[in-house]
Motif scaffolding. Structure first.
Motif, PDB file in Angstrom:
ATOM      1  N   ASP A 255      41.386   1.252   7.880  1.00  0.00           N
ATOM      2  CA  ASP A 255      41.321   1.893   6.562  1.00  0.00           C
ATOM      3  C   ASP A 255      41.839   0.946   5.484  1.00  0.00           C
ATOM      4  O   ASP A 255      41.261   0.856   4.392  1.00  0.00           O
ATOM      5  N   ARG A 256      42.922   0.260   5.791  1.00  0.00           N
ATOM      6  CA  ARG A 256      43.493  -0.660   4.801  1.00  0.00           C
ATOM      7  C   ARG A 256      42.542  -1.808   4.494  1.00  0.00           C
ATOM      8  O   ARG A 256      42.478  -2.283   3.352  1.00  0.00           O
ATOM      9  N   GLU A 257      41.802  -2.253   5.500  1.00  0.00           N
ATOM     10  CA  GLU A 257      40.796  -3.290   5.258  1.00  0.00           C
ATOM     11  C   GLU A 257      39.718  -2.770   4.311  1.00  0.00           C
ATOM     12  O   GLU A 257      39.262  -3.481   3.412  1.00  0.00           O
ATOM     13  N   GLN A 258      39.340  -1.518   4.526  1.00  0.00           N
ATOM     14  CA  GLN A 258      38.324  -0.908   3.663  1.00  0.00           C
ATOM     15  C   GLN A 258      38.847  -0.763   2.229  1.00  0.00           C
ATOM     16  O   GLN A 258      38.121  -1.019   1.257  1.00  0.00           O
ATOM     17  N   ILE A 259      40.108  -0.360   2.107  1.00  0.00           N
ATOM     18  CA  ILE A 259      40.725  -0.224   0.780  1.00  0.00           C
ATOM     19  C   ILE A 259      40.770  -1.580   0.078  1.00  0.00           C
ATOM     20  O   ILE A 259      40.462  -1.697  -1.113  1.00  0.00           O
ATOM     21  N   LYS A 260      41.136  -2.602   0.838  1.00  0.00           N
ATOM     22  CA  LYS A 260      41.211  -3.946   0.267  1.00  0.00           C
ATOM     23  C   LYS A 260      39.839  -4.423  -0.191  1.00  0.00           C
ATOM     24  O   LYS A 260      39.702  -5.035  -1.267  1.00  0.00           O
ATOM     25  N   SER A 311      50.647  -5.088  -4.034  1.00  0.00           N
ATOM     26  CA  SER A 311      50.499  -5.120  -2.572  1.00  0.00           C
ATOM     27  C   SER A 311      49.195  -5.799  -2.162  1.00  0.00           C
ATOM     28  O   SER A 311      49.123  -6.441  -1.111  1.00  0.00           O
ATOM     29  N   ILE A 312      48.158  -5.671  -2.993  1.00  0.00           N
ATOM     30  CA  ILE A 312      46.889  -6.355  -2.721  1.00  0.00           C
ATOM     31  C   ILE A 312      47.079  -7.868  -2.857  1.00  0.00           C
ATOM     32  O   ILE A 312      46.632  -8.648  -2.013  1.00  0.00           O
ATOM     33  N   LYS A 313      47.764  -8.283  -3.920  1.00  0.00           N
ATOM     34  CA  LYS A 313      48.004  -9.713  -4.151  1.00  0.00           C
ATOM     35  C   LYS A 313      48.791 -10.342  -3.006  1.00  0.00           C
ATOM     36  O   LYS A 313      48.528 -11.477  -2.594  1.00  0.00           O
ATOM     37  N   LEU A 314      49.776  -9.596  -2.495  1.00  0.00           N
ATOM     38  CA  LEU A 314      50.644 -10.117  -1.436  1.00  0.00           C
ATOM     39  C   LEU A 314      50.078  -9.867  -0.043  1.00  0.00           C
ATOM     40  O   LEU A 314      50.690 -10.253   0.957  1.00  0.00           O
ATOM     41  N   ASN A 315      48.911  -9.198   0.003  1.00  0.00           N
ATOM     42  CA  ASN A 315      48.298  -8.828   1.282  1.00  0.00           C
ATOM     43  C   ASN A 315      49.266  -7.992   2.130  1.00  0.00           C
ATOM     44  O   ASN A 315      49.423  -8.208   3.331  1.00  0.00           O
ATOM     45  N   ARG A 316      49.916  -7.022   1.463  1.00  0.00           N
ATOM     46  CA  ARG A 316      50.895  -6.167   2.136  1.00  0.00           C
ATOM     47  C   ARG A 316      50.566  -4.688   1.911  1.00  0.00           C
ATOM     48  O   ARG A 316      51.441  -3.878   1.611  1.00  0.00           O
ATOM     49  N   LEU A 317      49.320  -4.341   2.071  1.00  0.00           N
ATOM     50  CA  LEU A 317      48.912  -2.951   1.849  1.00  0.00           C
ATOM     51  C   LEU A 317      49.601  -1.980   2.802  1.00  0.00           C
ATOM     52  O   LEU A 317      49.734  -0.796   2.499  1.00  0.00           O
ATOM     53  N   GLU A 318      50.062  -2.488   3.944  1.00  0.00           N
ATOM     54  CA  GLU A 318      50.719  -1.602   4.915  1.00  0.00           C
ATOM     55  C   GLU A 318      52.043  -1.056   4.394  1.00  0.00           C
ATOM     56  O   GLU A 318      52.552  -0.048   4.909  1.00  0.00           O
TER      57      GLU A 318
END
Length: 450
Positions: A255-260, A311-318
């Protein structure tokens, strides 16, 4: 008054120019600087303020003393200004406020302000009752304690005659959007209104889903100063972004990949508009009719935007879109007890509890002073409670405390020990719970090591 000093209606934004805390004094300072009130009016106001102070000091001392500490006099004067300010805030613009100051004496304004405070107190008590009726069954100490004890303390201690500007409450739970500019009853009033909106939104979801979000955020979520609404709103937006059903709030790695993929290349402005679109969809899916809740969701989404963008910029959506902790069902937890009271402290507390005639007062003493399982057990052993008081006490405990007591009793050996009255009362309390709650307690206690 000259042409340059003419007041244009709505030319001064009350909200932006005057503080909530010192509204009346800010109005006077503004009028003095801009010569919007002549010296005669300002002189009358000063005289009436001092006369009001004299009258209130007379009431405060019950006419038994002609002198008080400077700090007391200053506080009572601040109370007078605060109360008058509450009345003046009912006017839409500075022009109307100035006309009122010119034509109404401060004694009348103080009375009308005090009447408004009384109304706010009554409405706030009603709000607190509604919040209690719809309280989220989550295991978070700051949330539960603020509702059960922190805010009721305000209504018990608040003195609207001499210290209306003070806020004698113990509020640990953080709102997502909290206006800290308010004081006194205005702060409590606004706090409860906002908490009511947050609860109303969260109550659209099954409580088990909310607890899974909290547990996914941190296994020790009961100890954290977190905002439940924020976590639930963010995950609900994530679910909608992924086109999933809101019956589940879980956000997995796919899901997070899809959000990204959907949000990753948007500018901050584009991201904001996209999130507002999903917030609108969320309100529609949940069929939220209360416009105040819809508006609060929009405001919160604006605040959330920068968090998601970062969080998107830092690749930390989790860290923002939370996954349920699906693997913790069999994990063992080692419990570390809180700080134990000294013998003298415990003796004094137990005596105070026994002297209380009302069970609610006993519970307040227990909740405010006992911080360890050992002290809680000792208190129950000390026969500070009687008959139905045990059940009321157990109802006031957090889920974790109930689980710990259940674990404690299950590990006791009764071969050479007289079974205490509270063991029976506790068992009766457990049996009074819903079956699913009893099962959850049994399962949880098996995972705890004392």
């Amino acid at each position: 008054m000259g042409k340059d000093n003419k007041i244009q209606k709505y030319s001064y934004s009350i909200e932006n120019n005057f503080s909530e805390e010192g509204f009346f004094k800010d109005v006077l300072a503004n009028c003095y600087e801009k010569k919007l009130l002549d010296d005669n009016i300002l002189g009358r106001i000063y005289y009436e303020r001092m006369e009001l102070l004299k009258v209130n000091l007379k009431y405060y001392t019950k006419d038994e003393s002609s002198s008080v500490m400077v700090e007391v006099a200053e506080s009572i004067l601040q109370c007078i200004d605060y109360t008058i300010g509450i009345y003046l805030k009912t006017f839409d613009n500075l022009e109307s406020i100035i006309e009122e100051i010119k034509n109404t004496n401060l004694f009348d304004m103080l009375k009308m302000g005090h009447d408004l405070i009384k109304e706010k107190i009554l409405y706030s008590k009603k709000l607190l009752h509604e919040i209690n009726e719809n309280k989220l069954e989550v295991d978070n100490y700051s949330y539960s304690d603020t509702i059960d004890y922190g805010i009721p303390l305000f209504f018990k201690e608040y003195n609207d005659l001499f210290s209306a500007h003070e806020t004698p409450a113990s509020i640990d739970y953080q709102l997502y959007i909290d206006n800290m500019d308010y004081i006194g009853i205005e702060y409590i009033f606004n706090y409860l209104e906002t908490l009511s909106l947050e609860n109303e939104f969260c109550n659209n979801f099954h409580i088990s889903e909310i607890n899974k979000v909290l547990r996914g955020y941190d296994k020790k979520c009961e100890l954290l100063l977190i905002n439940i609404f924020e976590l639930v709103l963010i995950n609900s937006l994530g679910v909608i972004i992924c086109g999933k059903d809101l019956n589940s709030l879980n956000i997995n790695s796919l899901d997070r990949e899809q959000i990204k993929n959907k949000l990753g290349n948007l500018s901050l402005e584009e991201l904001q508009q996209e999130l507002l679109k999903y917030a609108k969809i969320c309100s529609e899916i949940l069929d939220i009719k209360n416009e105040a809740v819809v508006t609060y969701i929009k405001k919160s989404t604006l605040k959330i935007t920068s968090l998601i963008n970062e969080s998107i910029k830092l690749n930390r959506l989790e860290t923002v879109f939370i996954s349920f902790d699906e693997d913790d069902s069999n994990e063992m937890f080692e419990y570390t007890d809180g700080e134990k009271m000294t013998n003298s402290e415990f003796k004094k507390l137990s005596e105070e509890i026994r002297e209380c005639s009302l069970v609610k007062d006993k519970i307040v003493l227990i909740k405010n002073n006992i911080k360890s399982l050992e002290d809680l057990v000792d208190m129950l052993d000390a026969e500070c409670l009687f008959e139905d008081e045990y059940i009321n006490c157990f109802k006031s405990l957090s889920k974790m405390e109930i689980i710990l007591l259940s674990k404690y009793i299950s590990e006791l050996s009764f071969e050479n020990e007289y079974e205490k009255q509270w063991y029976y009362e506790f068992n009766e309390y457990i049996l009074s719970l819903r079956e699913e709650e009893q099962i959850a307690i049994r399962e949880a206690k098996e995972r705890i090591e004392l």
